[in-house]
Design a protein around this motif. Structure first.
Motif, PDB file in Angstrom:
ATOM      1  N   LYS A  33       0.815  -1.222   0.000  1.00 46.53           N
ATOM      2  CA  LYS A  33       0.000   0.000   0.000  1.00 46.53           C
ATOM      3  C   LYS A  33       0.849   1.274   0.000  1.00 46.53           C
ATOM      4  O   LYS A  33       0.306   2.381   0.052  1.00 46.53           O
ATOM      5  CB  LYS A  33      -0.910   0.018   1.230  1.00 46.53           C
ATOM      6  N   GLY A  34       2.166   1.120  -0.012  1.00 45.07           N
ATOM      7  CA  GLY A  34       3.034   2.302  -0.011  1.00 45.07           C
ATOM      8  C   GLY A  34       3.066   3.028   1.311  1.00 45.07           C
ATOM      9  O   GLY A  34       3.359   4.229   1.378  1.00 45.07           O
ATOM     10  N   LYS A  35       2.773   2.293   2.389  1.00 46.07           N
ATOM     11  CA  LYS A  35       2.756   2.910   3.718  1.00 46.07           C
ATOM     12  C   LYS A  35       4.097   2.790   4.431  1.00 46.07           C
ATOM     13  O   LYS A  35       4.308   3.406   5.481  1.00 46.07           O
ATOM     14  CB  LYS A  35       1.662   2.273   4.585  1.00 46.07           C
ATOM     15  N   ALA A  36       5.007   1.992   3.882  1.00 46.50           N
ATOM     16  CA  ALA A  36       6.302   1.777   4.537  1.00 46.50           C
ATOM     17  C   ALA A  36       7.335   1.315   3.522  1.00 46.50           C
ATOM     18  O   ALA A  36       7.005   0.939   2.387  1.00 46.50           O
ATOM     19  CB  ALA A  36       6.158   0.738   5.652  1.00 46.50           C
ATOM     20  N   LEU A  37       8.596   1.361   3.945  1.00 44.87           N
ATOM     21  CA  LEU A  37       9.715   0.858   3.150  1.00 44.87           C
ATOM     22  C   LEU A  37      10.521  -0.098   4.013  1.00 44.87           C
ATOM     23  O   LEU A  37      10.586   0.056   5.234  1.00 44.87           O
ATOM     24  CB  LEU A  37      10.626   2.011   2.698  1.00 44.87           C
ATOM     25  N   ARG A  38      11.151  -1.096   3.375  1.00 39.92           N
ATOM     26  CA  ARG A  38      12.072  -1.964   4.106  1.00 39.92           C
ATOM     27  C   ARG A  38      13.211  -1.116   4.657  1.00 39.92           C
ATOM     28  O   ARG A  38      13.643  -0.142   4.023  1.00 39.92           O
ATOM     29  CB  ARG A  38      12.663  -3.026   3.182  1.00 39.92           C
ATOM     30  N   VAL A  39      13.701  -1.487   5.818  1.00 40.97           N
ATOM     31  CA  VAL A  39      14.816  -0.748   6.399  1.00 40.97           C
ATOM     32  C   VAL A  39      16.126  -1.256   5.806  1.00 40.97           C
ATOM     33  O   VAL A  39      16.519  -2.411   6.008  1.00 40.97           O
ATOM     34  CB  VAL A  39      14.849  -0.907   7.941  1.00 40.97           C
ATOM     35  N   ASN A  40      16.745  -0.404   5.013  1.00 38.46           N
ATOM     36  CA  ASN A  40      18.103  -0.639   4.515  1.00 38.46           C
ATOM     37  C   ASN A  40      18.721   0.721   4.236  1.00 38.46           C
ATOM     38  O   ASN A  40      18.032   1.751   4.314  1.00 38.46           O
ATOM     39  CB  ASN A  40      18.111  -1.547   3.267  1.00 38.46           C
ATOM     40  N   GLU A  41      19.982   0.752   3.937  1.00 35.96           N
ATOM     41  CA  GLU A  41      20.682   2.042   3.770  1.00 35.96           C
ATOM     42  C   GLU A  41      20.066   2.879   2.666  1.00 35.96           C
ATOM     43  O   GLU A  41      19.868   4.092   2.808  1.00 35.96           O
ATOM     44  CB  GLU A  41      22.175   1.798   3.493  1.00 35.96           C
ATOM     45  N   ALA A  42      19.750   2.246   1.544  1.00 36.38           N
ATOM     46  CA  ALA A  42      19.207   2.989   0.399  1.00 36.38           C
ATOM     47  C   ALA A  42      17.849   3.610   0.730  1.00 36.38           C
ATOM     48  O   ALA A  42      17.587   4.786   0.442  1.00 36.38           O
ATOM     49  CB  ALA A  42      19.079   2.052  -0.802  1.00 36.38           C
TER      50      ALA A  42
END
Length: 205
Positions: A33-42
């Motif tokens: 749903k575009g509510k979050a992103l995976r946590v990584n440096e990029a």
């Protein structure tokens, strides 16, 4: 799985927070749903670069939601459905039905914004939550009835049970009146045939 929230998510956190969630929930809902992103440096770098823009966009949509909330909060919408005499619906009222009823009254509501605590399967007044923005929610009332006349009676505070009891009482009253009329007519007929005989003349006269 750790994700960074791109907006406020109820019971989870605010925009910019890093939270741990189940992989399935992350993939199927938050990321999809575009509510979050995976946590990584990029992604962290991307969030920091776009944070100001996201916050500005969030503030703008929140203001628009608050304007709509002022008009929508507390509104009552009538939903006409077939039901049994006991008040059980043949089917149920869905978020789509609620969104359609609100839209017909001039409010822009999507079925995905409607939250029900449980399925609506009975006639009567029911509350539903409309989430206009992650930080803005309102409560609306659904007046589920078999007709607009019944909806008006329910709006005045009478339940389907009250209406049924009134109809039954009215029917009993009409039957009783009919019997009373028949009884009165019988007494009148009987009275003509059984008029008292004139008093006998006294021997003293």
């Amino acid at each position: 799985m750790d994700v960074i929230l791109l907006e406020r998510v109820a019971k989870l956190g605010q925009m910019g927070e890093v939270v741990s969630v189940k992989p399935g929930y992350a993939r199927n809902y938050l990321l999809a749903k575009g509510k979050a992103l995976r946590v990584n440096e990029a992604n962290m770098a991307r969030f920091e670069a776009e944070k100001a823009q996201m916050e500005a966009r969030n503030l703008e949509t929140k203001k628009e939601a608050e304007k709509l909330a002022e008009k929508l909060d507390g509104q009552t919408f009538i939903v006409i459905r077939s039901a049994s005499d006991a008040g059980s619906l043949y089917g149920s009222v869905t978020p789509r039905d609620i969104a359609d009823a609100a839209t017909e009254e001039g409010f822009s509501v999507d079925k995905r914004q409607v939250v029900l605590m449980g399925a609506i399967k009975e006639l009567g007044l029911h509350d539903a939550t409309v989430v206009l923005h992650p930080e803005v929610s309102v409560t609306v009332t659904l007046n589920v009835a078999r007709s607009t006349e019944e909806a008006e009676l329910q709006a005045s505070g009478k339940s389907i049970q009250d209406l049924a009891a009134e109809e039954e009482a009215a029917a009993e009253f009409e039957i009783q009146e009919l019997f009373d009329d028949i009884g009165a007519a019988g007494v009148e007929d009987f009275g003509d045939d059984a008029a008292p005989a004139p008093a006998a003349e006294s021997d003293d006269d």
